[in-house]
Design a protein around this motif. Structure first.
Motif, short mmCIF file in Angstrom:
data_model
loop_
_atom_site.label_atom_id
_atom_site.label_comp_id
_atom_site.label_asym_id
_atom_site.label_seq_id
_atom_site.Cartn_x
_atom_site.Cartn_y
_atom_site.Cartn_z
N VAL A 34 -3.33 13.88 0.57
CA VAL A 34 -4.47 13.79 0.16
C VAL A 34 -4.78 14.28 -1.35
O VAL A 34 -5.25 13.78 -2.21
CB VAL A 34 -5.78 14.54 1.07
N PHE A 35 -4.21 15.70 -1.51
CA PHE A 35 -4.43 16.44 -2.91
C PHE A 35 -3.31 16.86 -2.98
O PHE A 35 -2.70 17.91 -3.20
CB PHE A 35 -5.33 17.50 -2.47
N PRO A 36 -2.31 15.79 -3.68
CA PRO A 36 -0.90 16.29 -4.28
C PRO A 36 -0.68 17.01 -5.31
O PRO A 36 -0.03 18.17 -5.44
CB PRO A 36 -0.28 14.84 -4.49
N ALA A 96 0.80 -1.11 0.05
CA ALA A 96 -0.12 0.01 -0.05
C ALA A 96 0.81 1.21 0.04
O ALA A 96 0.47 2.37 -0.62
CB ALA A 96 -0.99 -0.05 1.33
N MET A 97 1.95 1.07 0.68
CA MET A 97 2.82 2.25 0.78
C MET A 97 3.58 2.50 -0.62
O MET A 97 3.77 3.71 -0.94
CB MET A 97 3.85 2.53 1.84
N ALA A 146 -7.08 10.99 3.49
CA ALA A 146 -6.16 10.06 2.42
C ALA A 146 -7.02 8.84 2.19
O ALA A 146 -7.17 8.38 0.94
CB ALA A 146 -4.87 9.78 2.91
N GLY A 147 -7.39 7.97 3.12
CA GLY A 147 -8.20 6.97 2.98
C GLY A 147 -9.46 7.23 2.13
O GLY A 147 -9.80 6.39 1.27
N HIS A 148 -10.29 8.26 2.36
CA HIS A 148 -11.44 8.45 1.80
C HIS A 148 -11.14 9.10 0.41
O HIS A 148 -12.05 8.32 -0.52
CB HIS A 148 -12.28 9.55 2.38
N GLY A 163 -7.84 6.45 -1.14
CA GLY A 163 -7.69 4.97 -0.98
C GLY A 163 -8.28 4.32 -2.23
O GLY A 163 -7.60 3.33 -2.81
N PRO A 164 -9.39 4.74 -2.49
CA PRO A 164 -10.31 4.03 -3.57
C PRO A 164 -9.56 4.08 -5.10
O PRO A 164 -9.65 3.23 -5.82
CB PRO A 164 -11.54 4.67 -3.74
N LYS A 165 -8.56 5.25 -5.21
CA LYS A 165 -8.05 5.72 -6.62
C LYS A 165 -6.77 4.59 -6.40
O LYS A 165 -6.49 4.20 -7.80
CB LYS A 165 -7.60 6.80 -6.55
N ILE A 166 -6.13 4.12 -5.49
CA ILE A 166 -5.18 3.38 -5.50
C ILE A 166 -5.27 1.93 -4.99
O ILE A 166 -4.35 1.09 -5.06
CB ILE A 166 -4.01 3.92 -4.83
N GLY A 167 -6.68 1.72 -5.11
CA GLY A 167 -6.96 0.19 -4.74
C GLY A 167 -6.31 -0.40 -3.26
O GLY A 167 -6.21 -1.32 -2.98
#
Length: 335
Positions: A233-235, A39-40, A278-280, A283-287
């Motif tokens: 969250v918003f890079p 995940a990282m 970040a999870g919200h 998370g869904p974008k990177i699986g």
């Protein structure tokens, strides 16, 4: 009337300018919450594709105090592999080496260098604050800098080092060391930043803000960027603010600063809300499932009310983030 600039030579290695993310640690949903290195890896690549100019590991947002020495090494090796696989093997990675003893900080610096870090980030010691005189404080940083194989970035964050707040006098004195190259001012003291930038060029000593909600004034004051929790969250939006300023699009940069400052308010409440955000949003974008973004025990995920508040506060940047394209990479790096 003019301020006399320092005549110290340029540092051999300069911390590149831009916006850096203090990367969060992600865990497996087990009782002992082992690091989720897969995940990282995904998160690191997401941040680089999002335009981040550098990554910081094992800082406050990385929950460094909750990680073992071996976990720190594993996380850094994973980050270096992630950027190398993207085609940017020389991408800047900063490693937190903060510890209460000089010896341990030096050990962590050596570990970080072997694991692939480019720079080291170090807080003041703070366990016995009354015993830390100016002489002891300066000697701590200089002793670590003498032995560190990595250039040192001074990290000032009084909230996590009770009673220890590096002054502009401290920073100016420590900047004389050839292996002390920059500072991160999470104290949010723009006046301090101006006093330091008035003395040094970025080649001599580089000043970074500690969050993106005062990035515009930091840059206007002569700083070189910031280390922003909101980048987790918003890079794209946080890095774009810097890019606009550098391109001379200051009116657009100032307008984006307003939105970024409001979104980062949630991060000011602590790493728990940063990780939830970040999870919200990511998370869904990177699986990666939401559980990976939980803080490490004994800390707990935010309650439902705080979750809703975080989504509302951070959500003001969602439209801006979605319309910015990813950076692409090839064998020679970013394109």
């Amino acid at each position: 009337m003019a301020i006399t600039k320092s005549n110290i030579p340029p540092k051999a290695q300069k911390l590149p300018p831009g916006v850096y993310t203090p990367v969060i640690s992600l865990y497996k949903p087990t009782k002992t919450q082992e690091l989720d290195l897969d995940a990282m890896y995904k998160h690191a690549q997401y941040l680089v594709r999002g335009g981040m100019h550098g990554l910081v590991y094992q800082g406050t947002n990385g929950e460094a105090v909750l990680l073992t020495r071996e976990e720190r090494i594993q996380a850094l090796k994973t980050a270096r592999r992630a950027v190398t696989d993207l085609g940017v093997p020389e991408y800047p990675i900063v490693a937190g080496i903060s510890a209460e003893s000089t010896n341990t900080s030096i050990e962590l610096a050596k570990d970080a260098a072997e694991a692939g870090a480019s720079f080291a980030l170090l807080l003041p010691p703070s366990y016995w604050t009354k015993a830390i005189s100016e002489e002891a404080l300066h000697k701590f940083f200089r002793d670590v800098a003498d032995e560190s194989p990595l250039p040192l970035v001074l990290y000032n964050f009084p909230q996590v080092t009770p009673g220890q707040d590096l002054t502009s006098d401290d920073l100016i004195a420590l900047a004389q060391h050839p292996n002390i190259v920059a500072t991160k001012l999470t104290c949010a003291n723009v006046g301090k930043a101006i006093r330091v930038t008035s003395k040094f060029t970025p080649e001599q000593f580089t000043v970074f803000g500690g969050s993106s909600d005062f990035l515009f004034p930091t840059l206007e004051a002569g700083g070189s960027g910031c280390v922003a929790a909101l980048g987790n969250v918003f890079p794209k939006s946080t890095s774009k603010l810097y890019d606009l300023w550098v391109a001379g699009e200051k009116e657009q940069a100032r307008a984006l600063q307003d939105v970024v400052a409001n979104a980062e308010w949630a991060c000011k409440k602590g790493v728990v809300l940063t990780k939830f955000g970040a999870g919200h949003f990511v998370g869904p974008k990177i699986g990666v499932k939401a559980e990976a973004f939980h803080p490490r025990r004994p800390y707990l995920p935010p309650a439902e009310k705080a979750q809703k508040w975080t989504v509302d506060i951070m959500g003001v940047l969602l439209d801006e983030e979605e319309k910015i394209p990813d950076k692409t990479f090839g064998v020679n790096g970013a394109k």
